[in-house]
Design a protein around this motif. Structure first.
Motif, PDB file in Angstrom:
ATOM      1  N   TYR A   1      33.454  43.975 -12.101  1.00  0.00           N
ATOM      2  CA  TYR A   1      34.673  44.294 -11.382  1.00  0.00           C
ATOM      3  C   TYR A   1      35.679  43.201 -11.673  1.00  0.00           C
ATOM      4  O   TYR A   1      35.472  42.053 -11.301  1.00  0.00           O
ATOM      5  CB  TYR A   1      34.407  44.395  -9.878  1.00  0.00           C
ATOM      6  N   ASP A   2      36.730  43.533 -12.379  1.00  0.00           N
ATOM      7  CA  ASP A   2      37.759  42.577 -12.789  1.00  0.00           C
ATOM      8  C   ASP A   2      37.163  41.377 -13.530  1.00  0.00           C
ATOM      9  O   ASP A   2      37.529  40.233 -13.310  1.00  0.00           O
ATOM     10  CB  ASP A   2      38.569  42.081 -11.587  1.00  0.00           C
ATOM     11  N   GLY A   3      36.201  41.653 -14.385  1.00  0.00           N
ATOM     12  CA  GLY A   3      35.615  40.583 -15.182  1.00  0.00           C
ATOM     13  C   GLY A   3      34.533  39.790 -14.469  1.00  0.00           C
ATOM     14  O   GLY A   3      34.028  38.836 -15.015  1.00  0.00           O
TER      15      GLY A   3
ATOM     16  N   VAL B   1      30.372  38.706 -19.449  1.00  0.00           N
ATOM     17  CA  VAL B   1      30.554  40.131 -19.755  1.00  0.00           C
ATOM     18  C   VAL B   1      30.669  40.314 -21.261  1.00  0.00           C
ATOM     19  O   VAL B   1      30.088  41.222 -21.845  1.00  0.00           O
ATOM     20  CB  VAL B   1      31.800  40.680 -19.020  1.00  0.00           C
ATOM     21  N   TYR B   2      31.403  39.439 -21.918  1.00  0.00           N
ATOM     22  CA  TYR B   2      31.574  39.515 -23.368  1.00  0.00           C
ATOM     23  C   TYR B   2      30.249  39.290 -24.083  1.00  0.00           C
ATOM     24  O   TYR B   2      29.989  39.876 -25.131  1.00  0.00           O
ATOM     25  CB  TYR B   2      32.611  38.497 -23.826  1.00  0.00           C
ATOM     26  N   ALA B   3      29.389  38.414 -23.520  1.00  0.00           N
ATOM     27  CA  ALA B   3      28.086  38.128 -24.128  1.00  0.00           C
ATOM     28  C   ALA B   3      27.100  39.264 -23.920  1.00  0.00           C
ATOM     29  O   ALA B   3      26.027  39.266 -24.507  1.00  0.00           O
ATOM     30  CB  ALA B   3      27.520  36.836 -23.562  1.00  0.00           C
ATOM     31  N   GLY B   4      27.434  40.218 -23.072  1.00  0.00           N
ATOM     32  CA  GLY B   4      26.573  41.379 -22.896  1.00  0.00           C
ATOM     33  C   GLY B   4      25.624  41.289 -21.724  1.00  0.00           C
ATOM     34  O   GLY B   4      24.643  42.027 -21.670  1.00  0.00           O
ATOM     35  N   ILE B   5      25.875  40.408 -20.781  1.00  0.00           N
ATOM     36  CA  ILE B   5      25.030  40.328 -19.589  1.00  0.00           C
ATOM     37  C   ILE B   5      25.288  41.568 -18.757  1.00  0.00           C
ATOM     38  O   ILE B   5      26.412  41.837 -18.336  1.00  0.00           O
ATOM     39  CB  ILE B   5      25.313  39.043 -18.801  1.00  0.00           C
TER      40      ILE B   5
ATOM     41  N   MET C   1      22.676  32.963 -14.544  1.00  0.00           N
ATOM     42  CA  MET C   1      23.523  32.542 -13.438  1.00  0.00           C
ATOM     43  C   MET C   1      24.488  31.462 -13.877  1.00  0.00           C
ATOM     44  O   MET C   1      25.625  31.420 -13.435  1.00  0.00           O
ATOM     45  CB  MET C   1      22.669  32.043 -12.274  1.00  0.00           C
ATOM     46  N   ARG C   2      24.034  30.587 -14.767  1.00  0.00           N
ATOM     47  CA  ARG C   2      24.900  29.505 -15.214  1.00  0.00           C
ATOM     48  C   ARG C   2      26.080  30.052 -16.026  1.00  0.00           C
ATOM     49  O   ARG C   2      27.202  29.594 -15.878  1.00  0.00           O
ATOM     50  CB  ARG C   2      24.101  28.515 -16.045  1.00  0.00           C
ATOM     51  N   VAL C   3      25.815  31.045 -16.872  1.00  0.00           N
ATOM     52  CA  VAL C   3      26.899  31.615 -17.669  1.00  0.00           C
ATOM     53  C   VAL C   3      27.892  32.344 -16.770  1.00  0.00           C
ATOM     54  O   VAL C   3      29.104  32.198 -16.915  1.00  0.00           O
ATOM     55  CB  VAL C   3      26.330  32.574 -18.742  1.00  0.00           C
ATOM     56  N   VAL C   4      27.392  33.115 -15.829  1.00  0.00           N
ATOM     57  CA  VAL C   4      28.267  33.851 -14.915  1.00  0.00           C
ATOM     58  C   VAL C   4      29.068  32.885 -14.051  1.00  0.00           C
ATOM     59  O   VAL C   4      30.250  33.091 -13.806  1.00  0.00           O
ATOM     60  CB  VAL C   4      27.451  34.831 -14.045  1.00  0.00           C
ATOM     61  N   GLY C   5      28.436  31.803 -13.607  1.00  0.00           N
ATOM     62  CA  GLY C   5      29.147  30.836 -12.790  1.00  0.00           C
ATOM     63  C   GLY C   5      30.200  30.070 -13.566  1.00  0.00           C
ATOM     64  O   GLY C   5      31.244  29.722 -13.036  1.00  0.00           O
ATOM     65  N   SER C   6      29.932  29.817 -14.835  1.00  0.00           N
ATOM     66  CA  SER C   6      30.908  29.077 -15.646  1.00  0.00           C
ATOM     67  C   SER C   6      32.084  29.947 -16.046  1.00  0.00           C
ATOM     68  O   SER C   6      33.236  29.550 -15.924  1.00  0.00           O
ATOM     69  CB  SER C   6      30.236  28.526 -16.902  1.00  0.00           C
ATOM     70  N   SER C   7      31.790  31.133 -16.529  1.00  0.00           N
ATOM     71  CA  SER C   7      32.860  32.022 -16.972  1.00  0.00           C
ATOM     72  C   SER C   7      32.365  33.463 -16.903  1.00  0.00           C
ATOM     73  O   SER C   7      31.657  33.929 -17.805  1.00  0.00           O
ATOM     74  CB  SER C   7      33.287  31.677 -18.391  1.00  0.00           C
ATOM     75  N   PRO C   8      32.739  34.187 -15.850  1.00  0.00           N
ATOM     76  CA  PRO C   8      32.285  35.576 -15.736  1.00  0.00           C
ATOM     77  C   PRO C   8      32.752  36.463 -16.891  1.00  0.00           C
ATOM     78  O   PRO C   8      32.018  37.330 -17.346  1.00  0.00           O
ATOM     79  CB  PRO C   8      32.888  36.042 -14.417  1.00  0.00           C
ATOM     80  N   LYS C   9      33.942  36.207 -17.403  1.00  0.00           N
ATOM     81  CA  LYS C   9      34.435  37.028 -18.512  1.00  0.00           C
ATOM     82  C   LYS C   9      33.624  36.772 -19.782  1.00  0.00           C
ATOM     83  O   LYS C   9      33.359  37.695 -20.546  1.00  0.00           O
ATOM     84  CB  LYS C   9      35.913  36.744 -18.746  1.00  0.00           C
ATOM     85  N   ALA C  10      33.214  35.525 -19.994  1.00  0.00           N
ATOM     86  CA  ALA C  10      32.372  35.219 -21.151  1.00  0.00           C
ATOM     87  C   ALA C  10      31.003  35.872 -20.999  1.00  0.00           C
ATOM     88  O   ALA C  10      30.407  36.308 -21.985  1.00  0.00           O
ATOM     89  CB  ALA C  10      32.228  33.715 -21.318  1.00  0.00           C
TER      90      ALA C  10
ATOM     91  N   CYS D   1      30.746  39.519 -12.700  1.00  0.00           N
ATOM     92  CA  CYS D   1      29.417  40.127 -12.662  1.00  0.00           C
ATOM     93  C   CYS D   1      28.927  40.080 -11.218  1.00  0.00           C
ATOM     94  O   CYS D   1      28.304  39.111 -10.788  1.00  0.00           O
ATOM     95  CB  CYS D   1      28.472  39.389 -13.592  1.00  0.00           C
ATOM     96  N   LEU D   2      29.221  41.121 -10.470  1.00  0.00           N
ATOM     97  CA  LEU D   2      28.974  41.104  -9.029  1.00  0.00           C
ATOM     98  C   LEU D   2      27.495  41.058  -8.672  1.00  0.00           C
ATOM     99  O   LEU D   2      27.114  40.413  -7.704  1.00  0.00           O
ATOM    100  CB  LEU D   2      29.635  42.319  -8.384  1.00  0.00           C
ATOM    101  N   ARG D   3      26.657  41.729  -9.440  1.00  0.00           N
ATOM    102  CA  ARG D   3      25.239  41.770  -9.099  1.00  0.00           C
ATOM    103  C   ARG D   3      24.623  40.374  -9.151  1.00  0.00           C
ATOM    104  O   ARG D   3      23.892  39.965  -8.252  1.00  0.00           O
ATOM    105  CB  ARG D   3      24.501  42.707 -10.042  1.00  0.00           C
ATOM    106  N   ILE D   4      24.928  39.617 -10.169  1.00  0.00           N
ATOM    107  CA  ILE D   4      24.371  38.270 -10.302  1.00  0.00           C
ATOM    108  C   ILE D   4      24.951  37.344  -9.237  1.00  0.00           C
ATOM    109  O   ILE D   4      24.239  36.520  -8.667  1.00  0.00           O
ATOM    110  CB  ILE D   4      24.633  37.734 -11.724  1.00  0.00           C
TER     111      ILE D   4
END
Length: 135
Positions: free
Chosen positions: A21-23, A12-16, A1-10, A25-28
């Protein structure tokens, strides 16, 4: 959650793995919103049923504004928010005690909280926008 909250594009790039949707992570994000909303609702139910014991038209005496001050003093860090909440609770209880013992108005506790918040906000403003002398 912390990674998604800080940078959703990062994230996605990290493989979460999540619905992207547009970078984002909607589920999280939705899971976080649902959990935090459920915990807030549980806290409200505990307040109404446990502390007061019955439903009144005016349940909350402004706890939301007090929580904003506690979160700001705690710098949005969960452990620091708990410590700042204890400080705010101490100020509130002491304000009630001052009202009972000395006959001062109850708004005095709110005034102490407001002064604390004002000076913290002023210090942040002065630190972020400090004047620098050039040679």
């Amino acid at each position: 959650m912390r990674v998604v909250g800080s940078s959703p594009k990062a994230a996605v790039y990290a493989g979460i793995k999540s619905d992207v949707y547009d970078g984002l992570c909607l589920r999280i994000i939705w899971l976080t919103l649902l959990i935090s909303g459920g915990l807030a609702g549980l806290a409200g139910v505990c307040q109404v049923l446990g502390f007061i014991g019955q439903l009144h038209p005016s349940i909350s005496p402004g706890y939301g504004y007090t929580a904003i001050i506690a979160a700001f003093i705690g710098r949005l860090n969960p452990v620091d928010i708990i410590l700042s909440s204890l400080l705010i609770a101490l100020l509130s209880v002491d304000g009630e005690l001052v009202q009972i013992k000395l006959g001062l108005p109850l708004a005095l506790a709110g005034m102490f909280q407001s002064i604390l918040f004002f000076f913290l906000l002023a210090a942040d403003t002065l630190i972020d926008n400090r004047l620098r002398m050039r040679k």
